[in-house]
Design an enzyme around this catalytic site. Sequence first.
Site, PDB file in Angstrom:
ATOM      1  N   GLY A  73       0.856  -1.261  -0.021  1.00 35.92           N
ATOM      2  CA  GLY A  73       0.084  -0.091  -0.067  1.00 35.92           C
ATOM      3  C   GLY A  73       0.906   1.298   0.018  1.00 35.92           C
ATOM      4  N   ASN A 153      -7.066   5.113   9.311  1.00 33.55           N
ATOM      5  CA  ASN A 153      -6.574   3.966  10.227  1.00 33.55           C
ATOM      6  C   ASN A 153      -6.554   4.061  11.520  1.00 33.55           C
ATOM      7  OD1 ASN A 153      -4.505   5.714   9.005  1.00 33.55           O
ATOM      8  ND2 ASN A 153      -3.203   4.597  10.527  1.00 33.55           N
ATOM      9  N   GLN A 181      -7.557   1.234   4.227  1.00 29.93           N
ATOM     10  CA  GLN A 181      -8.599   0.825   5.252  1.00 29.93           C
ATOM     11  C   GLN A 181      -9.832   0.521   4.968  1.00 29.93           C
ATOM     12  OE1 GLN A 181      -7.679  -0.058   8.249  1.00 29.93           O
ATOM     13  NE2 GLN A 181      -5.653   0.335   8.117  1.00 29.93           N
ATOM     14  N   SER A 201      -4.119  -2.548  -0.288  1.00 30.51           N
ATOM     15  CA  SER A 201      -3.076  -3.169   0.331  1.00 30.51           C
ATOM     16  C   SER A 201      -3.495  -4.734   0.722  1.00 30.51           C
ATOM     17  CB  SER A 201      -2.579  -2.439   1.443  1.00 30.51           C
ATOM     18  OG  SER A 201      -1.551  -3.453   1.787  1.00 30.51           O
ATOM     19  N   HIS A 203      -2.967  -6.777   2.811  1.00 35.21           N
ATOM     20  CA  HIS A 203      -2.849  -7.660   4.137  1.00 35.21           C
ATOM     21  C   HIS A 203      -3.950  -6.820   4.984  1.00 35.21           C
ATOM     22  CE1 HIS A 203      -0.550  -4.543   6.525  1.00 35.21           C
ATOM     23  NE2 HIS A 203      -0.223  -4.010   5.378  1.00 35.21           N
ATOM     24  N   THR A 239       9.992  -8.921 -11.724  1.00 31.82           N
ATOM     25  CA  THR A 239       9.224 -10.047 -11.794  1.00 31.82           C
ATOM     26  C   THR A 239       8.304 -10.138 -11.036  1.00 31.82           C
ATOM     27  OG1 THR A 239      11.238 -10.927 -12.695  1.00 31.82           O
ATOM     28  CG2 THR A 239       9.562 -12.660 -11.775  1.00 31.82           C
ATOM     29  N   CYS A 327       4.307   6.772  23.531  1.00 28.25           N
ATOM     30  CA  CYS A 327       5.192   5.662  23.788  1.00 28.25           C
ATOM     31  C   CYS A 327       5.023   4.453  22.857  1.00 28.25           C
ATOM     32  CB  CYS A 327       4.865   5.065  25.132  1.00 28.25           C
ATOM     33  SG  CYS A 327       5.801   6.147  26.545  1.00 28.25           S
TER      34      CYS A 327
HETATM   35  C1  PLP Z   1      -4.360   4.090   5.343  1.00 28.35           C
HETATM   36  C2  PLP Z   1      -3.079   3.385   5.159  1.00 28.35           C
HETATM   37  N1  PLP Z   1      -2.547   3.566   4.079  1.00 28.35           N
HETATM   38  C3  PLP Z   1      -1.155   2.874   3.837  1.00 28.35           C
HETATM   39  C4  PLP Z   1      -0.968   2.059   4.585  1.00 28.35           C
HETATM   40  C5  PLP Z   1       0.334   1.256   4.159  1.00 28.35           C
HETATM   41  O1  PLP Z   1       0.085  -0.166   3.699  1.00 28.35           O
HETATM   42  P1  PLP Z   1       1.153  -1.324   3.821  1.00 28.35           P
HETATM   43  O2  PLP Z   1       1.384  -1.731   4.968  1.00 28.35           O
HETATM   44  O3  PLP Z   1       0.704  -2.196   2.601  1.00 28.35           O
HETATM   45  O4  PLP Z   1       2.473  -0.491   2.898  1.00 28.35           O
HETATM   46  C6  PLP Z   1      -1.708   1.467   5.719  1.00 28.35           C
HETATM   47  C7  PLP Z   1      -1.299   0.309   6.451  1.00 28.35           C
HETATM   48  O5  PLP Z   1      -0.659   0.309   7.535  1.00 28.35           O
HETATM   49  C8  PLP Z   1      -2.787   2.416   5.966  1.00 28.35           C
HETATM   50  O6  PLP Z   1      -3.598   1.837   7.108  1.00 28.35           O
END
Ligand code: PLP
Lengths: 396, 149
Positions: A73, A153, A181, A201, A203, A239, A327
């Site tokens: 992402g 996020n 998100q 993204s 994951h 690739t 922190c």
């Molecule tokens: C809003 C947002 N943008 C970008 C990212 C980055 O994605 P990636 O972890 O695939 O680089 C995240 C994930 O942490 C996200 O929450």
Amino acid sequence: MGDKLIYLDHAATTFVKPEVVETMLPYFTHKFGNASSIYTIGRESKKAVEEARDKVAMALGAQSREIFFTGSGTEADNWAIKGVAYANKAKGNHIITTAIEHPAVLNTCQYLESEGFEVTYLPVDENGLVTPEQVAEAIKPNTILVTIMFANNEIGTIQPISEIGRVTKEKGVYLHVDAVQAVGNVPINVVDMNIDLLSLSGHKFYGPKGVGALYIRKGVKVTSFIHGGHQERGRRASTENVPAIVGLGKAIELATKNLEEYNRKLLTLREKTIEEITKRIPFVKLNGDRHKRLPGNINFSFEYIEGESLLLMLDMKGIAASSGSACTSGSLDPSHVLLAIGLPHEIAHGSLRITFGEENTQEDVDYLLDSLVTIVERLREMSPLYENVKRGNQNV
Amino acid sequence: MYSDKVMDHFMNPRNVGEIENADGVGQVGNAKCGDIMKMYLKIENDVIVDAKFKTFGCGAAVATSSMATELVVGKTVEEALNITNKAVADALDGLPPAKMHCSNLAEEAITAAIEDYKRRNGLLDEKDECTACSRRCDDVHHHHMEEEE
Ligand SMILES: Cc1ncc(COP(=O)(O)O)c(C=O)c1O
């Protein structure tokens, strides 16, 4: 620490669904061909990549030719913003974004400032919202790009992207949306919403890590990001990571198919948790918009306590969550998002983010609530800030 | 990231609470930076006989407070003033670099409580006054960032 794990941090990352893993596996072993090779196992890989591309396009209402796979992402965000900036220099050097973007966008914008671009960081209201009017007012003759996240996020706030898309279309400025998100949580249609570029993204919706995609509407001027071979039509060389791309395709297909049901499930957990925390724990504040928020996102500030302590104690009970305290952010300041919505530092330090997902249940919520009540009470008993509050209350 | 000893002192902090009629009370840090320590001392014949604390802060802040109270009890006032932030951190088997400022707060909390005791008993030299007055976050944090380098 016991073996118990209640994972409440799906905004950080998700597990990979077994069906997704299964579709990926052959591409590690016997279907290992390079997608650029002309023999059979090469062509099989190529076909798998193109099928995944179709699935991403389908999920977004885009055409397959408009989807480009990336390494994450973050990479998609970097490509979109730098790519538009470099390709449209002749037209202007002004970029508009918001104060609450992910670092993948904020730090890219800051980098471009060092290269002579001008960036406007729109402030947000106390719920984390920007308005289409703010965007319209910020657009100048030299504006080339508006980049705004679909959903935040940390606090889960969902922006009025359709309305913003109307503004950017009318003014002839590109709109990039970081939807990392949002994908799998909110219905998205890039055509209806007038989105020119969109990052996602794998994951965050039960796909693998280290793979993402960028939607680039046909006709949008963007420079290539990774120079090399002819992969991704010469715009993002190297690739192809075939298993990851196949996994992302499967994951987005499942996410789109189950969107409504998934949403309903998360909403039930979210609403119950918000209600119960508000009822059972005094001196709390919900951060982010009460309704315009991701179905699985909760962000509370607990006054008089600090977030890292809260996370450690939850971890001892087997609960994994997240916080915006300094922190945990690794800097001197608490989260830029919490500060941007106007929280004082001391309240921002005491924030807790809970993000629900697929495997969570009502029992998880009950366990979380009981644990939270005890832990918050315990930390407050330890807090010198709480003494005065208690005394104050007794005097009343 | 945290040693077992830090986690033990965080999960089972020693000497949490207040001392009624304490002989010295010191508070350092501020809420804006994310950590405040308040230390209470009971002092008899120049010896610290009891110590309690209250802390708002991260895991390291709680653990260093807990350890600091353990270290001061049984010491004379002058011995207690010689406890360094490093001694507190070492007693916890170390702290992550980003958390060293917490051990600093512990050292300052001890000093502040003892200064309060001295002030109440007319033992304070003018020039000593307020060595541990609350500083701004940046002072505490940056100061120790430099030390790490
Ligand atoms: C809003 C947002 N943008 C970008 C990212 C980055 O994605 P990636 O972890 O695939 O680089 C995240 C994930 O942490 C996200 O929450």
